[in-house]
Motif scaffolding. Structure first.
Motif, PDB file in Angstrom:
ATOM      1  N   ARG A  16      95.888  42.869   4.377  1.00 55.74           N
ATOM      2  CA  ARG A  16      95.518  44.106   3.702  1.00 55.74           C
ATOM      3  C   ARG A  16      96.404  44.316   2.492  1.00 55.74           C
ATOM      4  O   ARG A  16      97.532  43.807   2.428  1.00 55.74           O
ATOM      5  CB  ARG A  16      95.566  45.290   4.661  1.00 55.74           C
ATOM      6  CG  ARG A  16      96.931  45.734   5.080  1.00 55.74           C
ATOM      7  CD  ARG A  16      96.858  46.858   6.103  1.00 55.74           C
ATOM      8  NE  ARG A  16      98.178  47.285   6.499  1.00 55.74           N
ATOM      9  CZ  ARG A  16      98.870  48.222   5.874  1.00 55.74           C
ATOM     10  NH1 ARG A  16      98.375  48.836   4.802  1.00 55.74           N
ATOM     11  NH2 ARG A  16     100.078  48.566   6.297  1.00 55.74           N
ATOM     12  N   ARG A  17      95.906  45.083   1.527  1.00 57.01           N
ATOM     13  CA  ARG A  17      96.600  45.308   0.276  1.00 57.01           C
ATOM     14  C   ARG A  17      97.690  46.353   0.474  1.00 57.01           C
ATOM     15  O   ARG A  17      97.387  47.508   0.783  1.00 57.01           O
ATOM     16  CB  ARG A  17      95.587  45.797  -0.760  1.00 57.01           C
ATOM     17  CG  ARG A  17      96.030  45.631  -2.178  1.00 57.01           C
ATOM     18  CD  ARG A  17      94.867  45.784  -3.106  1.00 57.01           C
ATOM     19  NE  ARG A  17      94.591  47.191  -3.350  1.00 57.01           N
ATOM     20  CZ  ARG A  17      93.971  47.665  -4.413  1.00 57.01           C
ATOM     21  NH1 ARG A  17      93.510  46.839  -5.319  1.00 57.01           N
ATOM     22  NH2 ARG A  17      93.775  48.953  -4.560  1.00 57.01           N
ATOM     23  N   SER A  25     105.541  42.854  -5.955  1.00 55.70           N
ATOM     24  CA  SER A  25     104.283  42.736  -5.224  1.00 55.70           C
ATOM     25  C   SER A  25     103.077  42.686  -6.160  1.00 55.70           C
ATOM     26  O   SER A  25     101.987  42.304  -5.754  1.00 55.70           O
ATOM     27  CB  SER A  25     104.122  43.913  -4.264  1.00 55.70           C
ATOM     28  OG  SER A  25     103.869  45.110  -5.004  1.00 55.70           O
ATOM     29  N   GLY A  26     103.294  43.112  -7.413  1.00 59.15           N
ATOM     30  CA  GLY A  26     102.184  43.172  -8.366  1.00 59.15           C
ATOM     31  C   GLY A  26     101.403  44.457  -8.247  1.00 59.15           C
ATOM     32  O   GLY A  26     100.516  44.729  -9.055  1.00 59.15           O
ATOM     33  N   ALA A  31     100.521  51.478  -8.459  1.00 55.32           N
ATOM     34  CA  ALA A  31      99.804  51.000  -7.279  1.00 55.32           C
ATOM     35  C   ALA A  31      98.343  50.674  -7.566  1.00 55.32           C
ATOM     36  O   ALA A  31      97.466  50.945  -6.758  1.00 55.32           O
ATOM     37  CB  ALA A  31      99.921  52.011  -6.147  1.00 55.32           C
ATOM     38  N   GLY A  32      98.069  50.098  -8.730  1.00 54.19           N
ATOM     39  CA  GLY A  32      96.717  49.670  -9.057  1.00 54.19           C
ATOM     40  C   GLY A  32      95.785  50.787  -9.492  1.00 54.19           C
ATOM     41  O   GLY A  32      94.591  50.575  -9.670  1.00 54.19           O
ATOM     42  N   ARG A  33      96.346  52.015  -9.695  1.00 57.34           N
ATOM     43  CA  ARG A  33      95.504  53.149 -10.064  1.00 57.34           C
ATOM     44  C   ARG A  33      95.470  53.404 -11.567  1.00 57.34           C
ATOM     45  O   ARG A  33      94.761  54.309 -12.008  1.00 57.34           O
ATOM     46  CB  ARG A  33      96.003  54.415  -9.369  1.00 57.34           C
ATOM     47  CG  ARG A  33      95.706  54.462  -7.883  1.00 57.34           C
ATOM     48  CD  ARG A  33      96.415  55.644  -7.246  1.00 57.34           C
ATOM     49  NE  ARG A  33      95.983  55.886  -5.889  1.00 57.34           N
ATOM     50  CZ  ARG A  33      95.116  56.836  -5.536  1.00 57.34           C
ATOM     51  NH1 ARG A  33      94.565  57.610  -6.450  1.00 57.34           N
ATOM     52  NH2 ARG A  33      94.796  56.998  -4.271  1.00 57.34           N
TER      53      ARG A  33
END
Length: 143
Positions: A16-17, A25-26, A31-33
């Motif tokens: 899971r992400r 972690s990238g 957080a990708g938002r």
């Protein structure tokens, strides 16, 4: 094979992400938002069709049309059509099988148009007063 040795096929399971767990972690920081905006914030939500406050397309377009649920469920057939039908007893299923009426029709009414010379027995079919007189005069009956 033992129950404790059963495992999913390789490539079936994905880790899971884990977001917001550091730069390495990238998916740290945002957080990708992305930056700012409704989707970057906790609880950021909008309804389907929401256009950021602009009047939505389904409200900008005019309302058009109306489709009656009752329309098109009763068909009229003539005495001439009954004359051509070579069946001693006639009901809705016989008419549908002979393609006299479409399959979606739920009710049928016989109207006085044309002539009938042979005896026909009608079951579960509405009949106008003139058509009933013509059918009975030819030796038929209406049930």
């Amino acid at each position: 094979m033992q129950l404790n040795t059963i495992a999913p096929a390789s490539g079936e399971k994905h880790a899971r992400r884990r977001v917001g767990r550091g730069i390495g972690s990238g998916l740290g920081k945002t957080a990708g938002r992305g930056h700012k905006g409704q989707h970057s914030r906790a609880g950021g939500y909008h309804k389907v069709g929401f256009e950021g406050g602009q009047m939505p397309l389904q409200r900008r377009l005019p309302k058009r049309g109306f489709k009656s649920m009752a329309a098109g469920t009763v068909a009229d057939i003539t005495l001439a059509a009954l004359e051509l039908l070579q069946a001693p007893e006639v009901d809705i299923n016989v008419l549908k099988a002979a393609s006299v009426i479409p399959s979606h029709i739920r009710g049928v009414k016989v109207i006085k148009s044309g002539e009938i010379t042979r005896a026909v027995k009608l079951n579960g079919i509405a009949v106008s007063a003139g058509a009933k007189a013509a059918i009975e005069a030819a030796g038929g009956s209406v049930a």
